[in-house]
Design a protein around this motif. Structure first.
Motif, mmCIF file in Angstrom:
data_model
loop_
_atom_site.group_PDB
_atom_site.id
_atom_site.type_symbol
_atom_site.label_atom_id
_atom_site.label_comp_id
_atom_site.label_asym_id
_atom_site.label_seq_id
_atom_site.Cartn_x
_atom_site.Cartn_y
_atom_site.Cartn_z
ATOM 1 N N ASN A 178 0.849 -1.193 0.000
ATOM 2 C CA ASN A 178 0.000 0.000 0.000
ATOM 3 C C ASN A 178 0.888 1.248 0.000
ATOM 4 O OD1 ASN A 178 -1.711 2.123 0.598
ATOM 5 N ND2 ASN A 178 -2.994 0.896 1.955
ATOM 6 N N LEU A 179 1.282 1.677 -1.183
ATOM 7 C CA LEU A 179 2.202 2.800 -1.325
ATOM 8 C C LEU A 179 1.630 4.109 -0.792
ATOM 9 C CD1 LEU A 179 3.690 2.048 -4.855
ATOM 10 C CD2 LEU A 179 4.664 1.541 -2.607
ATOM 11 N N THR A 180 0.335 4.296 -0.927
ATOM 12 C CA THR A 180 -0.287 5.525 -0.439
ATOM 13 C C THR A 180 -0.098 5.662 1.068
ATOM 14 O OG1 THR A 180 -1.918 5.441 -2.210
ATOM 15 C CG2 THR A 180 -2.454 6.807 -0.293
ATOM 16 N N THR A 181 -0.351 4.597 1.803
ATOM 17 C CA THR A 181 -0.183 4.625 3.257
ATOM 18 C C THR A 181 1.283 4.793 3.629
ATOM 19 O OG1 THR A 181 -2.169 3.313 3.618
ATOM 20 C CG2 THR A 181 -0.553 3.326 5.395
ATOM 21 N N LEU A 182 2.170 4.111 2.920
ATOM 22 C CA LEU A 182 3.601 4.242 3.191
ATOM 23 C C LEU A 182 4.046 5.695 3.078
ATOM 24 C CD1 LEU A 182 4.962 1.158 1.231
ATOM 25 C CD2 LEU A 182 4.800 1.397 3.708
ATOM 26 N N VAL A 183 3.701 6.321 1.985
ATOM 27 C CA VAL A 183 4.111 7.708 1.757
ATOM 28 C C VAL A 183 3.458 8.638 2.777
ATOM 29 C CG1 VAL A 183 3.982 9.635 0.121
ATOM 30 C CG2 VAL A 183 4.649 7.357 -0.676
ATOM 31 N N MET A 184 2.198 8.398 3.105
ATOM 32 C CA MET A 184 1.508 9.231 4.078
ATOM 33 C C MET A 184 2.217 9.177 5.439
ATOM 34 S SD MET A 184 -2.338 8.861 5.625
ATOM 35 C CE MET A 184 -1.799 7.483 6.630
ATOM 36 N N ILE A 185 2.583 7.986 5.883
ATOM 37 C CA ILE A 185 3.255 7.837 7.175
ATOM 38 C C ILE A 185 4.648 8.458 7.112
ATOM 39 C CG2 ILE A 185 4.214 6.168 8.816
ATOM 40 C CD1 ILE A 185 1.807 4.341 8.060
ATOM 41 N N GLU A 186 5.373 8.225 6.026
ATOM 42 C CA GLU A 186 6.710 8.813 5.878
ATOM 43 C C GLU A 186 6.644 10.338 5.926
ATOM 44 O OE1 GLU A 186 8.191 7.182 2.228
ATOM 45 O OE2 GLU A 186 8.610 5.227 3.137
ATOM 46 N N ARG A 187 5.702 10.911 5.227
ATOM 47 C CA ARG A 187 5.571 12.378 5.218
ATOM 48 C C ARG A 187 5.139 12.909 6.586
ATOM 49 N NH1 ARG A 187 5.655 14.900 0.030
ATOM 50 N NH2 ARG A 187 5.718 13.333 -1.606
ATOM 51 N N LYS A 188 4.267 12.206 7.255
ATOM 52 C CA LYS A 188 3.781 12.627 8.569
ATOM 53 C C LYS A 188 4.948 12.799 9.544
ATOM 54 C CE LYS A 188 0.980 10.925 12.430
ATOM 55 N NZ LYS A 188 0.112 9.812 12.873
ATOM 56 N N HIS A 189 5.949 11.940 9.424
ATOM 57 C CA HIS A 189 7.081 11.968 10.358
ATOM 58 C C HIS A 189 8.344 12.555 9.725
ATOM 59 C CE1 HIS A 189 4.916 9.804 13.465
ATOM 60 N NE2 HIS A 189 4.406 9.065 12.497
ATOM 61 N N ASP A 190 8.188 13.219 8.581
ATOM 62 C CA ASP A 190 9.310 13.828 7.870
ATOM 63 C C ASP A 190 10.400 12.802 7.573
ATOM 64 O OD1 ASP A 190 10.664 15.936 6.616
ATOM 65 O OD2 ASP A 190 11.777 16.437 8.448
ATOM 66 N N LEU A 191 9.988 11.622 7.105
ATOM 67 C CA LEU A 191 10.913 10.542 6.786
ATOM 68 C C LEU A 191 10.863 10.147 5.310
ATOM 69 C CD1 LEU A 191 10.209 8.326 9.936
ATOM 70 C CD2 LEU A 191 12.186 9.822 9.536
ATOM 71 N N PHE A 192 10.135 10.913 4.527
ATOM 72 C CA PHE A 192 10.006 10.589 3.104
ATOM 73 C C PHE A 192 11.371 10.675 2.437
ATOM 74 C CE2 PHE A 192 9.073 11.597 -1.361
ATOM 75 C CZ PHE A 192 8.262 10.515 -1.666
ATOM 76 N N GLY A 193 11.706 9.670 1.675
ATOM 77 C CA GLY A 193 12.979 9.641 0.958
ATOM 78 C C GLY A 193 13.998 8.711 1.591
ATOM 79 N N TYR A 194 13.792 8.362 2.857
ATOM 80 C CA TYR A 194 14.672 7.388 3.497
ATOM 81 C C TYR A 194 14.301 5.989 3.024
ATOM 82 C CZ TYR A 194 16.340 10.731 7.046
ATOM 83 O OH TYR A 194 16.920 11.781 7.706
ATOM 84 N N PRO A 195 15.257 5.058 3.005
ATOM 85 C CA PRO A 195 14.908 3.666 2.691
ATOM 86 C C PRO A 195 13.988 3.092 3.783
ATOM 87 C CG PRO A 195 17.308 3.948 2.845
ATOM 88 C CD PRO A 195 16.681 5.245 3.233
ATOM 89 N N PRO A 196 13.160 2.114 3.432
ATOM 90 C CA PRO A 196 12.194 1.574 4.399
ATOM 91 C C PRO A 196 12.815 1.088 5.712
ATOM 92 C CG PRO A 196 11.674 0.784 2.210
ATOM 93 C CD PRO A 196 12.988 1.510 2.106
ATOM 94 N N ASP A 197 14.000 0.504 5.681
ATOM 95 C CA ASP A 197 14.585 0.026 6.935
ATOM 96 C C ASP A 197 14.924 1.186 7.862
ATOM 97 O OD1 ASP A 197 16.581 0.645 5.004
ATOM 98 O OD2 ASP A 197 18.087 -0.469 6.140
#
Length: 92
Positions: free
Chosen positions: A45-64
């Motif tokens: 679910n890429l939409t949820t992944l990006v939403m959570i990453e952006r919420k915590h200012d983590l967008f662009g980091y690798p998933p690990d």
């Protein structure tokens, strides 16, 4: 409805007084963003992944690395500080 805790609070009930109804079970907890992120990874679910990453200012980091930050947030810590500590340990 009363504002106090359930009269059975000692048994683990965390409902407000008047809402327990004698069931005396813990309210279901909402999943943490770390748990939601893991589930979204499994589901693709890429939409949820990006939403959570952006919420915590983590967008662009690798998933690990995102996961390290989200686990820190779940413990009440700063995501970026946890990531910095992790990366500093890897460089030692």
């Amino acid at each position: 409805m009363s504002a106090g805790t359930c009269k059975h609070a000692a048994s683990g009930c965390d409902y407000p007084a008047g809402e327990c109804g004698g069931a005396c079970v813990r309210k279901p907890t909402q999943p943490t963003d770390a748990e939601r992120y893991t589930r979204a990874m499994i589901d693709g679910n890429l939409t949820t992944l990006v939403m959570i990453e952006r919420k915590h200012d983590l967008f662009g980091y690798p998933p690990d690395i995102v996961s390290i930050g989200l686990r820190a947030v779940a413990r009440g810590q700063d995501a970026h500080e946890a990531i910095d500590r992790h990366l500093a340990d890897d460089q030692s």
